[in-house]
Design a protein around this motif. Structure first.
Motif, PDB file in Angstrom:
ATOM      1  N   ILE A  82       0.836  -1.204   0.000  1.00  0.00           N
ATOM      2  CA  ILE A  82       0.000   0.000   0.000  1.00  0.00           C
ATOM      3  C   ILE A  82       0.867   1.248   0.000  1.00  0.00           C
ATOM      4  O   ILE A  82       0.626   2.179  -0.775  1.00  0.00           O
ATOM      5  CB  ILE A  82      -0.970  -0.014   1.204  1.00  0.00           C
ATOM      6  CG1 ILE A  82      -2.023  -1.107   0.998  1.00  0.00           C
ATOM      7  CG2 ILE A  82      -1.615   1.354   1.411  1.00  0.00           C
ATOM      8  CD1 ILE A  82      -2.834  -1.423   2.240  1.00  0.00           C
ATOM      9  N   VAL A  83       1.867   1.294   0.864  1.00  0.00           N
ATOM     10  CA  VAL A  83       2.750   2.461   0.924  1.00  0.00           C
ATOM     11  C   VAL A  83       3.455   2.664  -0.419  1.00  0.00           C
ATOM     12  O   VAL A  83       3.505   3.780  -0.944  1.00  0.00           O
ATOM     13  CB  VAL A  83       3.770   2.338   2.078  1.00  0.00           C
ATOM     14  CG1 VAL A  83       4.834   3.422   1.999  1.00  0.00           C
ATOM     15  CG2 VAL A  83       3.057   2.392   3.421  1.00  0.00           C
ATOM     16  N   ALA A  84       3.964   1.583  -0.999  1.00  0.00           N
ATOM     17  CA  ALA A  84       4.654   1.685  -2.289  1.00  0.00           C
ATOM     18  C   ALA A  84       3.700   2.142  -3.385  1.00  0.00           C
ATOM     19  O   ALA A  84       4.055   2.985  -4.223  1.00  0.00           O
ATOM     20  CB  ALA A  84       5.281   0.348  -2.654  1.00  0.00           C
ATOM     21  N   HIS A  85       2.480   1.618  -3.377  1.00  0.00           N
ATOM     22  CA  HIS A  85       1.501   2.005  -4.397  1.00  0.00           C
ATOM     23  C   HIS A  85       1.089   3.472  -4.258  1.00  0.00           C
ATOM     24  O   HIS A  85       1.000   4.188  -5.259  1.00  0.00           O
ATOM     25  CB  HIS A  85       0.279   1.092  -4.318  1.00  0.00           C
ATOM     26  CG  HIS A  85      -0.750   1.369  -5.360  1.00  0.00           C
ATOM     27  ND1 HIS A  85      -0.540   1.100  -6.694  1.00  0.00           N
ATOM     28  CD2 HIS A  85      -1.982   1.913  -5.267  1.00  0.00           C
ATOM     29  CE1 HIS A  85      -1.619   1.464  -7.383  1.00  0.00           C
ATOM     30  NE2 HIS A  85      -2.497   1.959  -6.530  1.00  0.00           N
ATOM     31  N   LEU A  86       0.855   3.904  -3.042  1.00  0.00           N
ATOM     32  CA  LEU A  86       0.500   5.317  -2.832  1.00  0.00           C
ATOM     33  C   LEU A  86       1.633   6.234  -3.286  1.00  0.00           C
ATOM     34  O   LEU A  86       1.392   7.283  -3.880  1.00  0.00           O
ATOM     35  CB  LEU A  86       0.155   5.569  -1.366  1.00  0.00           C
ATOM     36  CG  LEU A  86      -1.154   4.952  -0.882  1.00  0.00           C
ATOM     37  CD1 LEU A  86      -1.300   5.128   0.621  1.00  0.00           C
ATOM     38  CD2 LEU A  86      -2.339   5.556  -1.621  1.00  0.00           C
ATOM     39  N   HIS A  87       2.855   5.819  -3.026  1.00  0.00           N
ATOM     40  CA  HIS A  87       4.007   6.614  -3.470  1.00  0.00           C
ATOM     41  C   HIS A  87       4.050   6.671  -4.994  1.00  0.00           C
ATOM     42  O   HIS A  87       4.284   7.736  -5.573  1.00  0.00           O
ATOM     43  CB  HIS A  87       5.297   6.017  -2.920  1.00  0.00           C
ATOM     44  CG  HIS A  87       6.526   6.711  -3.400  1.00  0.00           C
ATOM     45  ND1 HIS A  87       6.776   8.045  -3.140  1.00  0.00           N
ATOM     46  CD2 HIS A  87       7.574   6.285  -4.130  1.00  0.00           C
ATOM     47  CE1 HIS A  87       7.922   8.394  -3.692  1.00  0.00           C
ATOM     48  NE2 HIS A  87       8.427   7.332  -4.309  1.00  0.00           N
ATOM     49  N   GLU A  88       3.807   5.548  -5.627  1.00  0.00           N
ATOM     50  CA  GLU A  88       3.798   5.514  -7.091  1.00  0.00           C
ATOM     51  C   GLU A  88       2.710   6.423  -7.652  1.00  0.00           C
ATOM     52  O   GLU A  88       2.949   7.176  -8.601  1.00  0.00           O
ATOM     53  CB  GLU A  88       3.579   4.077  -7.565  1.00  0.00           C
ATOM     54  CG  GLU A  88       3.625   3.923  -9.066  1.00  0.00           C
ATOM     55  CD  GLU A  88       3.426   2.485  -9.493  1.00  0.00           C
ATOM     56  OE1 GLU A  88       2.731   2.269 -10.498  1.00  0.00           O
ATOM     57  OE2 GLU A  88       3.947   1.580  -8.815  1.00  0.00           O
ATOM     58  N   LEU A  89       1.526   6.372  -7.078  1.00  0.00           N
ATOM     59  CA  LEU A  89       0.438   7.237  -7.524  1.00  0.00           C
ATOM     60  C   LEU A  89       0.809   8.699  -7.354  1.00  0.00           C
ATOM     61  O   LEU A  89       0.582   9.526  -8.253  1.00  0.00           O
ATOM     62  CB  LEU A  89      -0.854   6.939  -6.748  1.00  0.00           C
ATOM     63  CG  LEU A  89      -1.560   5.637  -7.059  1.00  0.00           C
ATOM     64  CD1 LEU A  89      -2.738   5.451  -6.115  1.00  0.00           C
ATOM     65  CD2 LEU A  89      -2.014   5.588  -8.502  1.00  0.00           C
ATOM     66  N   HIS A  90       1.373   9.025  -6.214  1.00  0.00           N
ATOM     67  CA  HIS A  90       1.732  10.409  -5.916  1.00  0.00           C
ATOM     68  C   HIS A  90       2.834  10.881  -6.865  1.00  0.00           C
ATOM     69  O   HIS A  90       2.805  12.015  -7.360  1.00  0.00           O
ATOM     70  CB  HIS A  90       2.190  10.551  -4.466  1.00  0.00           C
ATOM     71  CG  HIS A  90       2.245  11.968  -4.001  1.00  0.00           C
ATOM     72  ND1 HIS A  90       3.345  12.764  -4.215  1.00  0.00           N
ATOM     73  CD2 HIS A  90       1.329  12.731  -3.355  1.00  0.00           C
ATOM     74  CE1 HIS A  90       3.111  13.957  -3.709  1.00  0.00           C
ATOM     75  NE2 HIS A  90       1.909  13.957  -3.183  1.00  0.00           N
ATOM     76  N   THR A  91       3.782  10.015  -7.144  1.00  0.00           N
ATOM     77  CA  THR A  91       4.908  10.348  -8.029  1.00  0.00           C
ATOM     78  C   THR A  91       4.425  10.635  -9.453  1.00  0.00           C
ATOM     79  O   THR A  91       4.963  11.499 -10.143  1.00  0.00           O
ATOM     80  CB  THR A  91       5.938   9.202  -8.043  1.00  0.00           C
ATOM     81  OG1 THR A  91       6.402   9.020  -6.716  1.00  0.00           O
ATOM     82  CG2 THR A  91       7.114   9.516  -8.932  1.00  0.00           C
TER      83      THR A  91
END
Length: 86
Positions: free
Chosen positions: A71-80
């Motif tokens: 989840i943390v990695a996915h949210l970071h990817e979305l934000h990036t």
């Protein structure tokens, strides 16, 4: 078993600010590594568990930490990529 989370607890508690930080790449990398480490320690503890109930509880925790890391990695990817999660 949870020692690796202490240095990143603030980053995870304030995940929205962490994702918005100019240093988000390194902060998220550090946080996901800590979640991975904890999941690994839980997997090891599962192998050493004395009973079925303890093993089941450790497996549940393991799956939760693996999910949290994703989840943390996915949210970071979305934000990036400019897709701000709410």
């Amino acid at each position: 078993m949870y020692e690796s989370l202490a240095p990143v607890a603030n980053d995870l508690t304030h995940l929205k600010a962490t994702l918005a930080s100019p240093m988000s790449d390194s902060l998220v990398k550090r946080a996901t590594a800590a979640l991975d480490t904890t999941a690994g320690q839980l997997a090891d503890a599962t192998q050493r568990a004395g009973g079925d109930r303890e093993r089941a509880e450790l497996q549940t925790l393991y799956r939760g930490f693996v999910a949290a890391r994703r989840i943390v990695a996915h949210l970071h990817e979305l934000h990036t990529h400019g897709q701000n999660p709410r």
